[in-house]
Design a protein around this motif. Structure first.
Motif, PDB file in Angstrom:
ATOM      1  N   GLY A 116       0.812  -1.206   0.000  1.00 51.08           N
ATOM      2  CA  GLY A 116       0.000   0.000   0.000  1.00 51.08           C
ATOM      3  C   GLY A 116       0.847   1.258   0.000  1.00 51.08           C
ATOM      4  N   HIS A 142      -4.108  -2.680  -2.291  1.00 52.83           N
ATOM      5  CA  HIS A 142      -3.306  -2.781  -1.058  1.00 52.83           C
ATOM      6  C   HIS A 142      -3.534  -1.648  -0.055  1.00 52.83           C
ATOM      7  CE1 HIS A 142      -1.136  -5.822  -3.288  1.00 52.83           C
ATOM      8  NE2 HIS A 142      -0.755  -4.925  -4.167  1.00 52.83           N
ATOM      9  N   ILE A 143      -4.210  -0.573  -0.421  1.00 57.60           N
ATOM     10  CA  ILE A 143      -4.254   0.560   0.493  1.00 57.60           C
ATOM     11  C   ILE A 143      -5.466   0.481   1.413  1.00 57.60           C
ATOM     12  CG2 ILE A 143      -2.984   2.013  -1.112  1.00 57.60           C
ATOM     13  CD1 ILE A 143      -5.515   3.499  -1.715  1.00 57.60           C
ATOM     14  N   ARG A 148      -6.867   5.406   1.102  1.00 59.80           N
ATOM     15  CA  ARG A 148      -7.762   5.522  -0.056  1.00 59.80           C
ATOM     16  C   ARG A 148      -8.364   6.927  -0.131  1.00 59.80           C
ATOM     17  NH1 ARG A 148     -12.677   5.923  -1.214  1.00 59.80           N
ATOM     18  NH2 ARG A 148     -13.623   5.030  -3.079  1.00 59.80           N
ATOM     19  N   ASN A 350      -2.519  -0.304   7.064  1.00 61.06           N
ATOM     20  CA  ASN A 350      -1.238  -0.701   6.469  1.00 61.06           C
ATOM     21  C   ASN A 350      -0.107  -0.540   7.475  1.00 61.06           C
ATOM     22  OD1 ASN A 350      -2.312   0.761   3.421  1.00 61.06           O
ATOM     23  ND2 ASN A 350      -2.008  -1.403   3.735  1.00 61.06           N
TER      24      ASN A 350
END
Length: 505
Positions: A116, A142-143, A148, A350
């Motif tokens: 991320g 991945h974030i 986001r 993350n």
């Protein structure tokens, strides 16, 4: 001069493929974001590469003014000009670094960054370079939710021509003024975000199915009438033939028999003419029906009868403890028990250690390795090619079973087997399908919806919802997790460390 991008009669086919990806595409992309939507392997990434000139056009022309940049799905290597971006003192560079939470020490510790964080760095550099045409391939992979939101804010500030491939429905609806829906060899531009475009596509398909049904009924009706007329014509022909063999009676002085034969012969000719006319109408109706495009609906369901969960009391148990995260940081967790039918979601921001905990657990499972399906976050291009080659070399029976599962996860097997390098979404489906074919007791997926197109996510959700074995899913896609998981292992920051809590959903 304002930016623009135009595809004019563009066609493209990879040498290994028997069918083209794009045929005669004409599309205009104005300033602002255009979503590029379609199943895995239909050519979304290919279209982005054609747009920026990374792939040469085979026929047709791609027109645009100024510079163009493509951000790939993979984040194996640091982006070009990353150091210059971090050193840039301009206000724009500072704003992007702040919006995306990019740190100065990231180049030095690239290998330890989460995927991320790598994705944010990649997109940050791209926005700083400010190309006239920017093509983003799965930017939200991945974030977490916070990142986001940072990404969405940053992308809203871009003023060039943007092409966006994403499985994130909310992002597509928020950013995009139009979407290009790809279904080889066709591609259709529809106004609005992906939800509006998908709804319009559904209406178009329902209309096409009704037209196809009407056309089918018309063809069947004409065929039945043609058959009836043909039989009548044959009957007239038989009567005429029999009448010709008879001699007129001796007492038929006024020629009545000859006049009746003439009438019969005329009816015979008229009946034959009607049959010919109906045959032409049938051919026209069949041609009209062939022009109605109806999207094929593929069969779903991938689990065989008799497949069952593990007979063991638990698939794995971890006593309460800690796992190092690097430096002095540690991840603290309570006793963890994974039972044969448990459906576990592993959540958290993350960098808190989800993948680290996953690796720690996988090394301590109480299951035969053949019975564990493990799909990681990222699979390198060489590894993807190796996996595809191994699967293609299997016996017809095994290959058929795996490709049936892949098909029911939303990809077309022939197109996949013909590709030189499968897309990241497709290779994840192959790994999952290969494991399912072995009858798994546990399926572990790290970011399962990454690289998946929207239809594939729905197929995957349906497939995992029916699975008879245990599930362990690491994801930021809360909608996906809530549909499948009943237990939540949640990681939260605890000072510099991370701490795991367990709760029921």
């Amino acid at each position: 001069m304002p930016s623009f991008l135009r595809f004019q009669n563009v066609s493209f086919t990879y040498p290994t493929m028997t069918k083209p990806l794009l045929v005669g595409l004409n599309a205009h992309f104005p300033c602002g974001w255009t979503g590029v939507v379609g199943a895995n392997g239909v050519g979304k990434s290919t279209l982005l590469k054609l747009a920026v000139g990374e792939l040469p056009v085979q026929t047709g022309t791609v027109h645009h003014l100024g510079s163009a940049l493509y951000c790939a799905q993979r984040t194996d290597e640091p982006p070009a000009a990353f150091a210059e971006f971090l050193d840039a003192a301009a206000a724009e560079a500072f704003t992007i670094r702040r919006q995306l939470g990019i740190q100065d020490d990231w180049p030095a510790r690239w290998e330890t960054l989460s995927h991320g964080e790598r994705k944010r760095a990649q997109i940050g550099v791209a926005l700083w370079r400010d190309p006239d045409v920017l093509a983003l391939d799965e930017p939200t992979n991945h974030i977490d939710a916070a990142a986001r939101q940072m990404l969405s804010t940053a992308l809203h500030r871009y003023r060039g021509v943007g092409l966006l491939v994403s499985h994130d429905r909310e992002l597509l609806d928020d950013l995009c003024g139009q979407c290009l829906f790809i279904d080889p060899p066709d591609a259709t531009l529809r106004p609005g975000g992906v939800s509006q475009g998908a709804e319009q596509g559904q209406i178009e398909q329902e209309t096409s199915r009704r037209c196809d049904d009407d056309a089918k009924h018309a063809v069947d009706r004409l065929r039945r009438e043609t058959q009836r007329r043909r039989e009548a014509s044959d009957q007239f022909a038989a009567k005429t033939k029999a009448a010709k063999r008879k001699k007129p009676p001796a007492h038929d002085h006024d020629g009545r028999a000859m006049r009746n034969l003439a009438k019969l012969t005329g009816k015979d000719a008229f009946a034959g003419k009607l049959v010919t006319q109906l045959g032409s109408r049938v051919r026209r109706a069949e041609k009209e029906r062939a022009g109605v495009k109806v999207k094929k609906v593929y069969e779903m369901g991938i689990w065989l009868e008799g497949e069952a969960c593990s007979p063991r009391a638990s698939l794995g148990t971890l006593a309460a403890g800690t796992v190092p995260l690097g430096g002095s940081r540690q991840l603290h967790f309570p006793e963890l028990i994974l039972r044969p039918t448990d459906r576990v979601a592993l959540t958290g921001a993350n960098g808190l250690g989800k993948s680290t905990l996953l690796r720690h657990l996988l090394g301590r499972l109480n299951i035969d390795a053949e019975r564990v399906v493990c799909v990681p976050q990222e699979i390198s291009a060489p590894e993807s090619k190796r996996i595809l080659d191994e699967v293609a070399a299997l016996s017809k029976e095994k290959l058929g079973r795996i490709m049936t599962i892949v098909s029911r996860l939303g990809s077309r097997p022939q197109r996949l087997l013909e590709s030189d390098e499968p897309s990241p979404g497709e290779i994840r489906k192959i790994l999952l399908a290969t494991g399912i074919a072995r009858g798994p007791h546990l399926i572990v997926m790290d970011e399962p919806t990454n690289h998946m197109d929207l239809p594939s996510i729905e197929c995957l959700e349906d497939a995992l919802g029916d699975c008879p074995c245990g599930l362990l899913l690491v994801s930021h896609d809360m909608r996906f997790l809530h549909a499948l998981a009943t237990i939540n292992w949640h990681l939260a920051a605890d000072g510099d460390d991370s701490r795991l809590t367990v709760s029921l959903w």
